[in-house]
Scaffold this motif. Structure first.
Motif, PDB file in Angstrom:
ATOM      1  N   ALA A  78       0.830  -1.210   0.000  1.00 63.39           N
ATOM      2  CA  ALA A  78       0.000   0.000   0.000  1.00 63.39           C
ATOM      3  C   ALA A  78       0.865   1.261   0.000  1.00 63.39           C
ATOM      4  O   ALA A  78       0.339   2.367  -0.101  1.00 63.39           O
ATOM      5  CB  ALA A  78      -0.928   0.000   1.216  1.00 63.39           C
ATOM      6  N   SER A  79       2.178   1.086   0.105  1.00 65.06           N
ATOM      7  CA  SER A  79       3.090   2.232   0.152  1.00 65.06           C
ATOM      8  C   SER A  79       3.255   2.863  -1.231  1.00 65.06           C
ATOM      9  O   SER A  79       2.747   2.347  -2.228  1.00 65.06           O
ATOM     10  CB  SER A  79       4.460   1.789   0.679  1.00 65.06           C
ATOM     11  OG  SER A  79       5.143   1.041  -0.318  1.00 65.06           O
ATOM     12  N   GLN A  80       4.024   3.929  -1.280  1.00 66.08           N
ATOM     13  CA  GLN A  80       4.320   4.601  -2.551  1.00 66.08           C
ATOM     14  C   GLN A  80       4.983   3.646  -3.541  1.00 66.08           C
ATOM     15  O   GLN A  80       4.774   3.755  -4.742  1.00 66.08           O
ATOM     16  CB  GLN A  80       5.251   5.809  -2.323  1.00 66.08           C
ATOM     17  CG  GLN A  80       4.579   6.956  -1.641  1.00 66.08           C
ATOM     18  CD  GLN A  80       3.740   7.776  -2.620  1.00 66.08           C
ATOM     19  OE1 GLN A  80       3.253   7.297  -3.627  1.00 66.08           O
ATOM     20  NE2 GLN A  80       3.569   9.040  -2.279  1.00 66.08           N
ATOM     21  N   ARG A  81       5.784   2.731  -3.040  1.00 63.08           N
ATOM     22  CA  ARG A  81       6.504   1.796  -3.919  1.00 63.08           C
ATOM     23  C   ARG A  81       5.631   0.649  -4.410  1.00 63.08           C
ATOM     24  O   ARG A  81       6.002  -0.058  -5.343  1.00 63.08           O
ATOM     25  CB  ARG A  81       7.731   1.239  -3.204  1.00 63.08           C
ATOM     26  CG  ARG A  81       8.785   2.303  -3.003  1.00 63.08           C
ATOM     27  CD  ARG A  81      10.008   1.686  -2.411  1.00 63.08           C
ATOM     28  NE  ARG A  81      11.143   2.572  -2.548  1.00 63.08           N
ATOM     29  CZ  ARG A  81      12.276   2.386  -1.931  1.00 63.08           C
ATOM     30  NH1 ARG A  81      12.440   1.326  -1.153  1.00 63.08           N
ATOM     31  NH2 ARG A  81      13.262   3.237  -2.089  1.00 63.08           N
ATOM     32  N   GLN A  82       4.515   0.397  -3.712  1.00 62.79           N
ATOM     33  CA  GLN A  82       3.555  -0.634  -4.106  1.00 62.79           C
ATOM     34  C   GLN A  82       4.188  -2.026  -4.178  1.00 62.79           C
ATOM     35  O   GLN A  82       3.805  -2.844  -5.015  1.00 62.79           O
ATOM     36  CB  GLN A  82       2.924  -0.279  -5.462  1.00 62.79           C
ATOM     37  CG  GLN A  82       2.152   1.012  -5.469  1.00 62.79           C
ATOM     38  CD  GLN A  82       1.888   1.517  -6.874  1.00 62.79           C
ATOM     39  OE1 GLN A  82       2.183   2.650  -7.162  1.00 62.79           O
ATOM     40  NE2 GLN A  82       1.329   0.693  -7.732  1.00 62.79           N
ATOM     41  N   ALA A  83       5.154  -2.285  -3.291  1.00 58.66           N
ATOM     42  CA  ALA A  83       5.882  -3.544  -3.399  1.00 58.66           C
ATOM     43  C   ALA A  83       6.513  -3.940  -2.073  1.00 58.66           C
ATOM     44  O   ALA A  83       6.976  -3.095  -1.315  1.00 58.66           O
ATOM     45  CB  ALA A  83       6.971  -3.418  -4.458  1.00 58.66           C
ATOM     46  N   THR A  84       6.534  -5.247  -1.833  1.00 52.59           N
ATOM     47  CA  THR A  84       7.283  -5.797  -0.706  1.00 52.59           C
ATOM     48  C   THR A  84       8.773  -5.673  -1.018  1.00 52.59           C
ATOM     49  O   THR A  84       9.158  -5.320  -2.138  1.00 52.59           O
ATOM     50  CB  THR A  84       6.942  -7.280  -0.509  1.00 52.59           C
ATOM     51  OG1 THR A  84       7.300  -7.983  -1.697  1.00 52.59           O
ATOM     52  CG2 THR A  84       5.463  -7.495  -0.190  1.00 52.59           C
ATOM     53  N   VAL A  85       9.602  -6.025  -0.059  1.00 52.65           N
ATOM     54  CA  VAL A  85      11.052  -5.994  -0.285  1.00 52.65           C
ATOM     55  C   VAL A  85      11.428  -6.919  -1.451  1.00 52.65           C
ATOM     56  O   VAL A  85      12.202  -6.546  -2.331  1.00 52.65           O
ATOM     57  CB  VAL A  85      11.821  -6.383   1.001  1.00 52.65           C
ATOM     58  CG1 VAL A  85      13.297  -6.571   0.722  1.00 52.65           C
ATOM     59  CG2 VAL A  85      11.590  -5.338   2.082  1.00 52.65           C
ATOM     60  N   GLY A  86      10.855  -8.117  -1.467  1.00 54.96           N
ATOM     61  CA  GLY A  86      11.140  -9.050  -2.560  1.00 54.96           C
ATOM     62  C   GLY A  86      10.733  -8.502  -3.913  1.00 54.96           C
ATOM     63  O   GLY A  86      11.472  -8.625  -4.894  1.00 54.96           O
ATOM     64  N   LYS A  87       9.564  -7.896  -3.979  1.00 57.26           N
ATOM     65  CA  LYS A  87       9.116  -7.311  -5.248  1.00 57.26           C
ATOM     66  C   LYS A  87      10.020  -6.151  -5.657  1.00 57.26           C
ATOM     67  O   LYS A  87      10.350  -6.004  -6.833  1.00 57.26           O
ATOM     68  CB  LYS A  87       7.660  -6.851  -5.141  1.00 57.26           C
ATOM     69  CG  LYS A  87       6.666  -7.987  -5.161  1.00 57.26           C
ATOM     70  CD  LYS A  87       5.240  -7.453  -5.095  1.00 57.26           C
ATOM     71  CE  LYS A  87       4.233  -8.583  -5.072  1.00 57.26           C
ATOM     72  NZ  LYS A  87       4.226  -9.303  -3.799  1.00 57.26           N
ATOM     73  N   ARG A  88      10.399  -5.319  -4.711  1.00 60.06           N
ATOM     74  CA  ARG A  88      11.285  -4.186  -5.050  1.00 60.06           C
ATOM     75  C   ARG A  88      12.609  -4.686  -5.611  1.00 60.06           C
ATOM     76  O   ARG A  88      13.122  -4.149  -6.593  1.00 60.06           O
ATOM     77  CB  ARG A  88      11.523  -3.298  -3.832  1.00 60.06           C
ATOM     78  CG  ARG A  88      10.341  -2.426  -3.500  1.00 60.06           C
ATOM     79  CD  ARG A  88      10.676  -1.281  -2.583  1.00 60.06           C
ATOM     80  NE  ARG A  88      11.578  -1.567  -1.502  1.00 60.06           N
ATOM     81  CZ  ARG A  88      11.238  -1.695  -0.228  1.00 60.06           C
ATOM     82  NH1 ARG A  88       9.989  -1.570   0.145  1.00 60.06           N
ATOM     83  NH2 ARG A  88      12.139  -1.938   0.682  1.00 60.06           N
TER      84      ARG A  88
END
Length: 186
Positions: A78-88
């Motif tokens: 739900a953050s600005q990055r729209q991603a978990t650590v793995g997704k990032r």
């Protein structure tokens, strides 16, 4: 802003992101295990969660394990990055499947709940099975066996759907109206 449809990530990229996130979850579990060991050394005994009953043990497990993981998944997606650590790390993000934009917090919440459902079913099955075993039961009821089988098959179905479905959407994405896309380097 590009009007080009975001790319569906390769299945192996989704799996790599999932493995990174599970490594983080295993780290949290290791911390919980270490805290339990320290508590046991301090008190001279390991706490038997079944003293709370099957439902109480499941509720405690939810509070210390599933809820923190759910908060991690929700807050990162739900953050600005729209991603978990793995997704990032794998250059992925979660988007609204219709608009291609940032998903609403409600969508991310639905996505998180559906994603964690098999895990919670597994905990339900484990605690009820442990309670039956502690009572000396020789047979498990059919409904509990069905829940156990479902808890083990659902994660496989989720992963296969994400790999085989046209847009790479698992049940959590379909229910939430989201999808995972590859982000261009930049």
């Amino acid at each position: 802003m590009s009007t080009r449809q975001p790319d569906r990530p390769p299945f192996r990229t989704r799996i790599a992101a999932l493995l990174v996130d599970y490594a983080l979850i295993l780290g949290w579990m290791a911390l919980l295990g270490g805290a339990s060991l320290i508590l046991a050394l301090a008190t001279g005994r390991f706490y038997n969660w079944l003293e709370l009953g099957a439902f109480g043990a499941q509720l405690l497990g939810f509070a210390v394990l599933v809820l923190p993981v759910g908060i991690y998944l929700f807050s990162t997606e739900a953050s600005q990055r729209q991603a978990t650590v793995g997704k990032r790390l794998r250059r992925l993000k979660v988007i609204d499947a219709v608009t291609g934009g940032r998903p609403a917090r409600g969508q991310v919440l639905v996505r998180t709940i559906i994603k964690l459902l098999p895990w919670e079913l597994a905990h339900f099955s484990i605690w009820h099975s442990a309670a039956l075993a502690a009572e000396g039961a020789q047979q498990w009821p059919g409904w509990l066996l069905a829940v156990t089988v479902a808890a083990n098959l659902l994660p496989v179905a989720y992963i296969l759907m994400a790999g085989l479905q046209r847009h790479g959407r698992g049940p959590h994405d379909l229910a939430a109206g989201t999808r995972v896309v590859q982000v261009e380097a930049g």
